[in-house]
Design a protein around this motif. Structure first.
Motif, short mmCIF file in Angstrom:
data_model
loop_
_atom_site.label_atom_id
_atom_site.label_comp_id
_atom_site.label_asym_id
_atom_site.label_seq_id
_atom_site.Cartn_x
_atom_site.Cartn_y
_atom_site.Cartn_z
N LEU A 549 -4.65 11.67 7.48
CA LEU A 549 -5.91 11.32 6.82
C LEU A 549 -6.73 10.57 8.04
N PHE A 552 -7.49 6.69 9.06
CA PHE A 552 -6.15 6.25 8.56
C PHE A 552 -4.98 6.57 9.46
N SER A 553 -5.16 7.82 9.67
CA SER A 553 -3.79 8.14 10.66
C SER A 553 -3.93 7.59 12.09
N PHE A 557 -5.83 2.62 10.37
CA PHE A 557 -4.47 2.03 9.56
C PHE A 557 -4.78 0.52 9.76
N TRP A 563 -1.60 -1.69 5.94
CA TRP A 563 -0.20 -1.95 5.59
C TRP A 563 0.19 -3.48 5.09
N TRP A 664 5.42 3.67 7.47
CA TRP A 664 4.01 3.84 8.02
C TRP A 664 3.48 4.84 6.98
N LEU A 668 0.56 5.34 3.60
CA LEU A 668 -0.67 6.54 3.86
C LEU A 668 -0.40 7.40 2.41
N ARG A 669 0.95 7.62 1.80
CA ARG A 669 0.97 8.11 0.72
C ARG A 669 0.51 7.20 -0.48
N SER A 672 -3.24 7.41 -0.51
CA SER A 672 -3.84 8.84 -0.80
C SER A 672 -3.56 8.90 -2.50
#
Length: 734
Positions: A549, A552-553, A557, A563, A664, A668-669, A672
């Motif tokens: 992403l 964000f990756s 983040f 988080w 982590w 992200l999932r 998305s």
């Protein structure tokens, strides 16, 4: 007889008459393993049973034959030992001496001495290998708890690094006037400019002398520690950086470019105009002051056009082309402006190079090239001797990064990331062309967790690292920079990625399987070594299948607090007071689009509905099953009572880092799925589709809640430094 037993027979360790700090350091390391050794400083012939230790150019004893037979145009080490313990360790460059000393003491101790009786040469894989944006030592993680600067630098040297980045601020926050309602001043926390360490007559008094002295003393301390271990010090600066407005109140005709981001700032920031001779003299004076303080300063890496810095009239300035009155007159075409702006960039580099060269003729100045898409060709054509470029790929053109994800061809622009595993043959040709003109091409890559998986530490993906290193070797890369820097063993004691790099650097012909087996046996013993290697391989395969992403990756983040912030469809439904705990630390202003849409940041569309849905599907199909499998393996071995306590400790370490990775990826999932579900729901009038998207979001929240519980359990129970934590309290970067 092995190497260790042979050295037990020798009584004397010969150093040059005027030993370098690193030669003294390495002698002390030998004495730890061989207490019988007497260290002798002389230029005479060695005793019958004496071992010699030196950097070639500093040796006061005769090594003519060793130098004559050494590999040409390479950095090398020569090792010899006889059955009586006589011999030598001679290296071509100071940075190699500590690395090969520990290689000998740690890895060759049990090797047959006969292998070294006639002498063996080793060539280092790279001429330069430096940390770039060293998170823990000088940049945004420098407040990390459980961090020790000397241990960090020592381990850099052990791994075969050649340089150390030394310019960090002494205080946790920069000396910049904050403006209510903006975050911008914190962008000066990293890559501090030259004027944060010394002043010139032109800007004297702009910054307090106490501030400059504290920063310069820290820089000198890090340079001294680097010297102790043979590393050459260097700088990473955002330049030309803005200066306080009070400077322009005094010198209004020296105002240069406006360089702030108007969406992120509440007050314009300006640089000095570097076209003016007074400003050039200012930079010249500061550069030479730094060289007088640290005579072996080796390089300056320039990042620009971001974080309060920029070059006049370049096209990527956030407010558009602008600058002082001395470069561009009215009615110039875009092409004419680009040519003048590009030449001005190189002129600035030359001012710094020439000033430094009077004190250190080998000093190099490099430029991060991506911001200069329009000026790209002009800059390249005007670079020359000791004026270098640094890029994740020689094929870059602005921020349009080349290369695609190996598993997902539609995911592009991954150059320099952990997923950038291959190199186009054109890279080698460009490296060679630049080399002919005295230009070093510093390739940016990453084998750590800075810029990847932030804020996690110590994740293993050794096959991916090895593949990238082999590609670098095949394409003639001699100058490399590890983006994000190094993770010391205090924070990640079993970080196989760094052992893989070390093995490659000290012997580019090493075999990966042997490296992994050797470290696995060393860490967990013969009984569990195969399981540890299997764990690394499965983790590597999991990460290979992980999509990215954008923003964000990596640092986004943490910067955008995803988080710790609730991920619910209506972000503003959370009462203002309940949002403060994360919004107060976000790298964000009150009008940032990210506060209401997780797929955006200011005016950037980071995650589209289509890509969000695709990311979720790819994680569910290709990542989660693999990750759950390796977690089961790690957990089983961590609780395997048939293993030694040390072996179980290693598997616990790996298991808890993988648990961190699962949490982590889970966030992200969720992000998305939020983008896909919210935009899908809002983008249709079909009630059936709305119902589907509502169920999709309900599922996302259920998963995210469980993911948060898992993270809290890991946080509350883990004994492993699976993520970086600040010792001073929460910051926007940690």
């Amino acid at each position: 007889m092995n190497f260790h037993n042979a050295l037990l027979k020798t009584k004397r360790l010969h150093l040059p008459a005027k030993a370098l700090p690193v030669e003294e350091t390495c002698a002390a390391e030998f004495q730890k393993s061989f207490p019988q050794l007497d260290v002798v400083h002389d230029a005479g012939p060695p005793a019958a049973a004496a071992f010699r230790l030196a950097v070639a150019q500093n040796a006061s004893f005769d090594i003519t034959k060793i130098k004559a037979a050494a590999p040409s145009n390479k950095h090398w080490a020569y090792v010899r030992v006889t059955p009586e313990g006589a011999g030598e360790l001679i290296v071509s460059h100071p940075a190699l001496l500590f690395a090969y000393t520990l290689h000998l003491l740690e890895d060759w101790a049990n090797s047959p001495a006969a292998e070294f009786e006639k002498g063996k040469y080793y060539t280092a894989a790279l001429k330069w290998h430096r940390p770039l944006f060293d998170y823990l030592l000088t940049q945004t993680w420098r407040t990390a708890r459980n961090f020790n600067a000397e241990e960090h630098i020592r381990e850099l040297a052990r791994a075969g690094y050649t340089h150390v980045e030394v310019n960090g601020l002494a205080m946790p926050v920069p000396f910049e006037d904050p403006v209510e309602g903006e975050y911008y001043s914190q962008f000066y926390s990293y890559c501090p400019a030259l004027d944060q360490f010394v002043h010139s007559e032109l800007n004297k008094g702009i910054y307090p002398v106490e501030h400059l002295t504290a920063n310069l003393n820290l820089l000198k301390r890090y340079a001294g520690l680097g010297r102790k271990y043979g590393l050459e010090p260097g700088l990473l600066c955002f330049e030309p950086r803005s200066v306080p407005e009070k400077f322009f109140n005094k010198y209004p005709t020296l105002r240069g470019a406006r360089v702030d981001h108007p969406f992120r700032s509440r007050r314009p920031r300006f640089t000095m105009t570097i076209a003016h001779p007074l400003v050039q003299a200012h930079y010249r004076e500061m550069m030479q002051k730094l060289l007088r303080a640290v005579p072996d300063l080796a390089y300056l890496s320039i990042w620009s056009n971001d974080s309060g810095s920029g070059f006049e009239y370049t096209s990527s300035l956030y407010v558009g082309r602008n600058g002082g009155p001395y470069l561009i007159r009215e009615w110039r075409t875009h092409e004419q402006i680009a040519e003048v702006a590009g030449k001005n960039v190189v002129r600035y580099m030359k001012v710094l190079r020439d000033a430094a060269a009077e004190l250190n003729p080998d000093f190099r100045v490099s430029l991060r090239l991506e911001p200069f898409k329009v000026e790209h060709d002009v800059i390249l054509s005007n670079l020359g001797d000791h004026l270098d470029l640094e890029v994740p790929s020689l094929l870059v053109r602005g921020y349009d990064l080349p290369y695609h994800h190996d598993k997902y061809p539609d995911v592009i622009g991954i150059a320099g990331s952990v997923h950038h595993l291959n190199m186009d043959p054109q890279e080698k040709q460009l490296i060679q062309e630049h080399q002919k003109r005295g230009i070093a091409s510093h390739l940016i890559y990453s084998h750590g967790n800075g810029y990847n998986f932030e804020p996690l530490l110590g994740l293993p993906y050794p096959w991916m690292i090895w593949q990238k290193l082999q590609e670098m070797k095949k394409n003639g890369v001699e100058y490399a920079a590890n983006l994000g820097g190094f993770t010391p063993s205090r924070l990640a004691p079993y970080h196989i990625n760094q052992e893989v790099f070390r093995a490659f650097m000290l012997d580019p012909n090493a075999r990966l399987e042997e490296v992994l087996q050797h470290k696995a046996v060393q860490w967990v013993g013969e009984q569990a070594a195969a399981q540890l290697v299997a764990l690394w391989q499965q983790t590597d395969e999991t990460i290979q299948h992980l999509p990215i992403l954008y923003l964000f990756s990596n640092f986004g983040f943490v910067w955008l607090r995803i988080w710790v912030r609730p991920i619910v469809p209506d972000l503003l439904a959370i009462p203002d007071a309940e949002r403060r705990y994360y919004e107060d630390f976000m790298v964000s202003t009150a009008n940032n689009t990210n506060l209401v849409d997780l797929g955006k940041d200011v005016l950037f569309d980071l995650v589209t509905q289509e890509y969000g849905e695709k990311f979720v599907q790819r994680v569910d199909e290709h990542v989660t099953p693999r990750l759950e499998s390796v977690l089961q393996l790690a957990k089983a071995q961590a609780h395997n009572q048939q293993l030694t306590e040390q072996a179980r400790r290693v598997f616990v370490d790996q298991y808890e880092r993988l648990r961190g990775l699962r949490c982590w990826i889970g966030v992200l999932r969720s992000l998305s799925a939020w983008v896909a579900g919210v935009h899908g729901y809002l983008g249709t009038d079909n009630q059936a589709q709305k119902k589907r998207w509502r169920a999709y979001l309900d599922d996302m929240m259920t998963r995210d809640l469980q993911n948060t519980k898992d993270l809290l359990d890991l946080w509350n129970t883990s004994t492993v430094n699976f993520m970086v934590v600040s010792k001073t309290g929460e910051t926007s970067f940690i």
